[in-house]
Design an enzyme around this catalytic site. Structure first.
Site, PDB file in Angstrom:
ATOM      1  N   LYS A 125      58.901 -21.854  31.255  1.00 19.63           N
ATOM      2  CA  LYS A 125      58.723 -20.602  31.864  1.00 19.63           C
ATOM      3  C   LYS A 125      59.677 -19.746  31.093  1.00 19.63           C
ATOM      4  CE  LYS A 125      56.218 -22.885  34.575  1.00 19.63           C
ATOM      5  NZ  LYS A 125      56.414 -23.447  35.861  1.00 19.63           N
ATOM      6  N   ARG A 183      62.615 -41.343  20.325  1.00 16.98           N
ATOM      7  CA  ARG A 183      62.395 -41.135  21.916  1.00 16.98           C
ATOM      8  C   ARG A 183      63.995 -41.222  22.498  1.00 16.98           C
ATOM      9  NH1 ARG A 183      61.395 -46.020  24.628  1.00 16.98           N
ATOM     10  NH2 ARG A 183      59.779 -46.733  23.168  1.00 16.98           N
ATOM     11  N   TYR A 230      58.177 -25.664  44.428  1.00 10.82           N
ATOM     12  CA  TYR A 230      57.230 -25.750  43.151  1.00 10.82           C
ATOM     13  C   TYR A 230      56.267 -26.785  43.850  1.00 10.82           C
ATOM     14  CZ  TYR A 230      54.913 -26.954  39.065  1.00 10.82           C
ATOM     15  OH  TYR A 230      53.659 -27.218  38.375  1.00 10.82           O
ATOM     16  N   ASP A 254      66.640 -26.536  41.335  1.00 12.77           N
ATOM     17  CA  ASP A 254      65.584 -26.227  40.261  1.00 12.77           C
ATOM     18  C   ASP A 254      66.003 -24.520  40.177  1.00 12.77           C
ATOM     19  OD1 ASP A 254      63.366 -24.985  39.313  1.00 12.77           O
ATOM     20  OD2 ASP A 254      61.942 -26.446  40.146  1.00 12.77           O
TER      21      ASP A 254
HETATM   22  C1  PLP Z   1      56.492 -24.874  36.745  1.00 13.48           C
HETATM   23  C2  PLP Z   1      57.638 -25.356  37.484  1.00 13.48           C
HETATM   24  C3  PLP Z   1      57.944 -26.546  37.575  1.00 13.48           C
HETATM   25  C4  PLP Z   1      57.193 -27.679  36.591  1.00 13.48           C
HETATM   26  O1  PLP Z   1      57.311 -27.279  35.345  1.00 13.48           O
HETATM   27  P1  PLP Z   1      56.418 -27.897  34.271  1.00 13.48           P
HETATM   28  O2  PLP Z   1      57.176 -27.535  33.026  1.00 13.48           O
HETATM   29  O3  PLP Z   1      55.181 -27.413  34.438  1.00 13.48           O
HETATM   30  O4  PLP Z   1      56.353 -29.436  34.206  1.00 13.48           O
HETATM   31  C5  PLP Z   1      58.811 -26.730  38.473  1.00 13.48           C
HETATM   32  N1  PLP Z   1      59.632 -25.857  38.974  1.00 13.48           N
HETATM   33  C6  PLP Z   1      59.227 -24.633  39.011  1.00 13.48           C
HETATM   34  C7  PLP Z   1      60.084 -23.706  39.724  1.00 13.48           C
HETATM   35  C8  PLP Z   1      58.160 -24.249  38.136  1.00 13.48           C
HETATM   36  O5  PLP Z   1      57.788 -23.100  38.259  1.00 13.48           O
END
Ligand code: PLP
Length: 385
Positions: A204, A54, A106, A179
């Protein structure tokens, strides 16, 4: 363990995964370490500073080092998901702290801020962070601790000027978190533009194969804040599993190729379907008419991303019909993978969404571009307007 890669460009860094070799065997493909715990040495000291997974697992070292190198950071951490990474940044604050976040971003993070972060005590203002006047008016010097932006942001692909946002955040004594899931480090390096923290949903583009849930944070400075983020990952158990981490590194090795192909496909689709009689608007920062085009051209290198949205003439029913009529684009959520996806976002986000109900979000994969265009063309032919 690695070779000198200080002058390697992104494509070489990812293809070689920093050129690491397994020190025990000289294996080129990385090793997977499933062990949850590590034995102490003969003096009852920690071995290689590891005790429990962890906290640390050697499988994470190489993907973390690679991400850090790609983003030009001081350190990087993997998380169990993008949400685990993003929310760790917000958990690091204290109740009462002021936060500025985008009004469109998001969807899951908006929900978390409203339903968890704010009840816990964060004071969050949601503003159009792409508009520098709105952002400057929203920060409260001394009280704002974190400015959060997403660029290009879901699902309108609004672009935020990272350097200008950093200046405003720092002027108020706040940090800037970005992000950068959609831009990827292939197109944009936010830390070089003044950001303090970069976040990715590695689910992604970084992984890119639709088979791993993971997240990442990369920091500009290894300071007290970063140490607190590390502590929170450990204490909250937000660490990914080693197998996810291993798959993620495997996916990242083709990141440059995949992102460039997705950009080419998205650009071709945007240009071809702009002014199509069944489409009322295309949202893509690569189009000169997009309000973020000039900023995007400055801060995105080599492409405008693989994501775009189309607004279909005929409203929600027509849009949903198109999303069910495509044969190559799969009607599914998520983004950034090798196969193309089409999604009616208003359905995905539910009642309280600001997203227009005629909007379809396209995640362009790496298929043949002419096949993708023909697929959209035949699906649009199925609706009457
Ligand atoms: C999918 C996504 C998230 C969240 O990520 P997870 O891996 O699904 O928890 C955050 N920001 C953006 C822009 C995303 O496309």
């Amino acid at each position: 363990m690695g070779s000198d890669h200080s002058n390697w460009r992104s494509d070489t860094l990812v293809a070689q995964a920093l050129g690491w070799r397994d020190p025990a065997t000289n294996a080129i493909a990385p090793s997977l370490h499933p062990s949850t715990n590590y034995a102490r040495d003969e003096n009852y000291q920690k071995f290689d500073d590891r005790t429990y997974t962890r906290d640390e697992n050697p499988t994470h070292d190489q993907p973390e080092a690679l991400l850090n190198e790609l983003e030009g950071g001081a350190d990087a951490m993997l998380f169990a998901s993008g949400m685990a990474a993003a929310t760790t940044a917000f958990w690091s604050l204290a109740p009462g702290d002021h936060v500025v976040a985008p009004d469109i971003m998001y969807f899951g993070l908006v929900k978390w801020l409203k339903e968890v972060g704010m009840p816990w005590g964060l004071a969050v203002d949601f503003v159009p962070t792409g508009d520098m006047d709105a952002l400057a008016a929203a920060v409260k010097p001394g009280q704002t601790k974190l400015v959060w932006i997403e660029t290009p942001c879901n699902p309108t692909w609004t672009v935020t000027d990272i350097a200008a946002a950093a200046e405003i955040a720092h002027g108020a004594g706040a940090r800037l978190g970005v992000d950068s899931t959609v831009a990827t480090p292939i197109l944009t390096r936010p830390l070089e533009l003044g950001a303090d923290l970069v976040m990715h949903s590695a689910t992604k583009y970084l992984n890119g194969h639709g088979d791993v849930l993971a997240g990442a944070l990369i920091t500009k400075a290894d300071d007290d804040w970063w140490q607190r983020l590390k502590y929170l990952r450990y204490q909250n158990g937000a660490m990914p599993g080693p197998f996810e981490s291993w798959l993620l590194l495997r996916g990242m090795r083709t990141l440059g190729l995949r992102v460039r192909q997705a950009c080419a496909g998205a650009a071709a689709i945007a240009a071809h379907f702009d002014r199509h009689p069944k489409i009322i608007e295309i949202l893509y920062p690569g189009l000169a008419a997009h309000p973020g085009h000039v900023t995007a051209a400055r801060q995105m290198q080599g492409g405008f991303g693989g994501m775009l949205s189309i607004r279909v003439a005929g409203g929600a029913a027509a849009a949903i019909k198109v999303a069910t009529a495509t044969k190559i684009f799969s009607p599914a959520t998520s983004l950034g993978g090798i196969e193309s996806l089409i999604e009616h976002r208003a359905t995905a986000e539910g009642g309280a969404t600001p997203v227009p109900d005629d909007l379809l979000r396209l995640s362009v994969g790496i298929e043949d571009i002419d096949d993708l265009m023909a697929d959209l063309e035949q699906a649009l032919a199925k609706i009457e307007v």
